[in-house]
Design an enzyme around this catalytic site. Structure first.
Site, mmCIF file in Angstrom:
data_model
loop_
_atom_site.group_PDB
_atom_site.id
_atom_site.type_symbol
_atom_site.label_atom_id
_atom_site.label_comp_id
_atom_site.label_asym_id
_atom_site.label_seq_id
_atom_site.Cartn_x
_atom_site.Cartn_y
_atom_site.Cartn_z
ATOM 1 C CE LYS A 19 -6.021 -3.579 5.301
ATOM 2 N NZ LYS A 19 -6.829 -4.560 6.144
ATOM 3 N NE ARG A 78 -0.131 -9.150 2.295
ATOM 4 C CZ ARG A 78 -0.918 -8.736 3.616
ATOM 5 N NH1 ARG A 78 -1.806 -9.412 4.061
ATOM 6 N NH2 ARG A 78 -0.358 -7.657 4.658
ATOM 7 C CG ASP A 103 -7.547 -7.490 7.430
ATOM 8 O OD1 ASP A 103 -6.698 -7.794 8.371
ATOM 9 O OD2 ASP A 103 -7.438 -6.771 6.479
ATOM 10 C CG HIS A 151 -6.920 -3.862 10.848
ATOM 11 N ND1 HIS A 151 -5.508 -3.580 11.223
ATOM 12 C CD2 HIS A 151 -7.030 -4.534 9.811
ATOM 13 C CE1 HIS A 151 -5.009 -4.177 10.027
ATOM 14 N NE2 HIS A 151 -5.643 -4.707 9.238
ATOM 15 N NE ARG A 197 -2.354 -1.313 3.622
ATOM 16 C CZ ARG A 197 -1.988 -0.150 4.439
ATOM 17 N NH1 ARG A 197 -1.985 1.140 4.289
ATOM 18 N NH2 ARG A 197 -1.109 -0.551 5.480
ATOM 19 C CE LYS A 212 -5.524 -8.281 11.273
ATOM 20 N NZ LYS A 212 -4.232 -7.955 10.696
ATOM 21 C CB THR A 213 -4.298 -14.291 8.299
ATOM 22 O OG1 THR A 213 -4.619 -13.253 7.798
ATOM 23 C CG2 THR A 213 -4.882 -15.435 7.313
ATOM 24 C CB SER A 249 0.720 -6.077 8.332
ATOM 25 O OG SER A 249 1.102 -7.136 7.318
#
Length: 589
Positions: free
Chosen positions: A250, A380, A315, A278, A107, A300-301, A296
């Site tokens: 996003k 990713r 997410d 988030h 990003r 989390k994932t 990130s």
């Protein structure tokens, strides 16, 4: 009506044979002659269906006129398109589509802009995260994007929803020049049924993705060739100068971060309004919902993909008065160092229909090397929720969270692998949003860098962090939930001398939260950590050794002194205090 999760079948292809070319001419003639919708339908409905006509009319109203439009196309069609027209695209050995995002592999937060509009001016947290853009510059960028899209022979349109709950979801339309972007967003938006497209898809938020084409640096408010700009009043987002698909994902999250706190009504008490998070979420057999906050790279994932629990999402979620729902229709996971042994659910989701970004693969065998980060460390995969065997679909639950887990990756090796939080500590760490990034070793830099991101998602916040924090506090008061801080980072020393806490240990600690092991520990089995005041276990938890759970002991065991640990801890505490000064005025002592 197709089953839930299946994409609409309409592909509107202009000009790929004589009949379709003739139909397009008839449609153009209809505009010139002022034909009625009924007359237009008589010419076109047999070819592209009533929904296709509607899409063509809506696209025409946006000043877009190209030869071919692919609308909510099946994965196979988009594979074919990407392989034909997008260099560097390939089908890898697992069946996933490997793509390249060009120069930008992440990003561009410094290029994000929000249009200053009277209706939302007092709501937006203006500053580094939400930089003002005047409407003239936005419209200049929009015109540039539309002009570029009009030069393409074909465009790809995706209609879907942000959010699984029918009362809160936001219709989103993506218009892009790349098949990769279309497949990505078909995976990441909530898939609509044909009935929903015909009956419930009004006034969508439109994302014009002309990311292949740069913005004009001379346009006021631009600082580079990339621009991601949103207008809440016009319900539009314009992307120029970056092909990284995460900007769209996003972008939808940013939209939801603005709209959700206004629902169901702006003036309701904080506990009763919708709170965007988030965070990942899953649910156990007893309907106990866990929320995993984290930036990130904190897990989390990975940690929410638990074979013993159903995945709600990895997410982005909304906690509202009825329960929790996922904003997304898919998952977007990091693949660096990916192995089936460590992350089986995610690894097995890398198959036909998934999009692999910027990975390196063997040209002869098309086998992916997940350890190769020569393009980027931010490799990713984007895949639909249905690729996870134990995903909850529809991804919404009418249960409130019972466990709040704040994830951090502390590269200084100071924070315990697990600690129990008081209500005040939950708010402090939520507003702080701490993790640490390790500098790229290619520059020879070995020191970790502390990162603070308010609410564990500052780049996507629209309101002031206090608005979200106040809502979280009110919901915790109303519904109650135990809270823990889990450090997935370093133990026994900082990055370079300590080692990363093993995923096996972290998973056992998460299990200890879910199976009641930690909740059943008496107060006498917890000890307050100096400096940070965090409560850490006195003894081993499951197979996780005592010395791993106690940072100072871990440093000593790896040959470092207590003084070294205390010095590093004091340094990190100072960084926390310095960061919190920006928010202290709105918080109680």
């Amino acid at each position: 009506q197709p089953p839930l999760g299946r994409r609409g079948k309409t592909s509107i292809k202009r000009g790929d044979d004589k009949i379709k070319a003739q139909l397009v001419k008839q449609l153009q003639a209809a505009v010139l002659k002022g034909w009625t919708p009924e007359e237009v339908k008589s010419h076109l409905s047999m070819e592209i269906g009533s929904r296709g006509i509607g899409v063509l009319e809506e696209v025409n109203s946006l000043s877009l006129d190209v030869e071919e439009i692919f609308y909510n196309s099946p994965a196979g069609v988009l594979y074919d398109q990407a392989l034909k027209y997008e260099a560097g695209t390939a089908i890898v050995d697992s069946g996933a589509l490997a793509v390249k995002s060009g120069k930008k592999t992440g990003r561009s937060p410094l290029d994000k802009r929000v249009v200053f509009e009277e209706e939302s001016a007092d709501d937006v947290w203006w500053g580094k995260v939400n930089m003002k853009l005047d409407i003239k510059s936005f419209l200049t960028n929009r015109e540039r994007a539309v002009d570029y899209l009009n030069t393409r022979e074909r465009l790809y349109i995706v209609d879907g929803f942000g959010g699984w709950d029918e009362d809160y979801r936001v219709p989103v339309r993506v218009i892009t020049s790349r098949a990769y972007h279309a497949l990505f967003m078909q995976n990441m938006l909530v898939p609509p049924t044909e009935k929903e497209l015909n009956e419930c898809f009004q006034s969508p938020f439109v994302i014009f993705n002309a990311g292949v084409f740069p913005c004009n640096r001379q346009t006021e408010g631009m600082t580079s060739s990339a621009s991601v700009a949103v207008s809440f009043k016009r319900r539009e987002m314009v992307i120029l100068g970056t092909q990284y698909a995460g900007e769209m994902k996003k972008g939808v999250f940013t939209i939801m971060n603005y709209l959700m706190p206004l629902m169901p009504e702006r003036n309701l008490p904080p506990a009763d309004r919708a709170l965007p998070l988030h965070a990942s979420a899953n649910i156990g057999p007893d309907n106990d919902v866990s929320i995993f906050f984290g930036l990130s790279g904190t897990g989390k994932t990975t940690l929410s993909a638990d074979p013993k629990r159903e995945l709600i999402g990895d997410d982005e979620h909304v906690w509202h008065a009825k329960g929790v729902f996922n904003i997304e229709g898919g998952c977007y996971a990091k693949t660096i160092g990916m192995t089936r042994e460590q992350e089986p659910e995610i690894y097995d989701a890398i198959r036909f229909g998934s999009v692999l970004e910027n990975v390196v693969f063997d040209e002869a065998t098309h086998k992916v090397d997940y350890d190769d980060v020569s393009i980027t460390e931010n490799t990713r995969v984007a895949y639909p929720l249905k690729f996870i065997p134990n995903a909850r679909i529809p991804a919404k639950v009418e249960h409130h969270p019972k466990q709040i887990i704040l994830l951090t990756c502390d590269a200084f090796g100071v924070l315990p692998p697990i600690s129990k939080l008081t209500k005040d500590q939950v708010m402090y760490h939520f507003i702080s949003g701490y993790t640490a990034k390790v500098a790229g070793t290619e520059e020879g830099v070995k020191e970790p860098e502390a990162t603070f991101s308010a609410c564990f998602g500052a780049p996507f916040l629209v309101w002031h962090p206090f608005v979200y924090a106040e809502m979280l506090a009110a919901k915790l008061d109303k519904y109650g939930a135990s809270a823990y801080l889990v450090n997935t980072g370093w133990v026994g020393g900082p990055y370079g001398s300590g080692k990363r806490c093993s995923l096996k240990y972290t998973r056992q600690l998460i299990d200890a939260i879910h199976d009641g092991t930690l909740a059943n520990l008496p107060d006498s089995e917890w000890e307050e950590m100096p400096v940070f005041g965090l409560l850490m276990p006195k003894n081993a938890i499951k197979d996780v050794p005592r010395e791993i759970l106690r940072p100072e002991d871990a440093w000593k065991q790896s040959g470092k002194s207590a003084e070294e640990f205390k010095k590093t801890a004091a340094m990190l505490a100072g960084l926390f205090q310095k960061n919190f000064k920006d928010f202290a005025d709105k918080c109680s002592p």
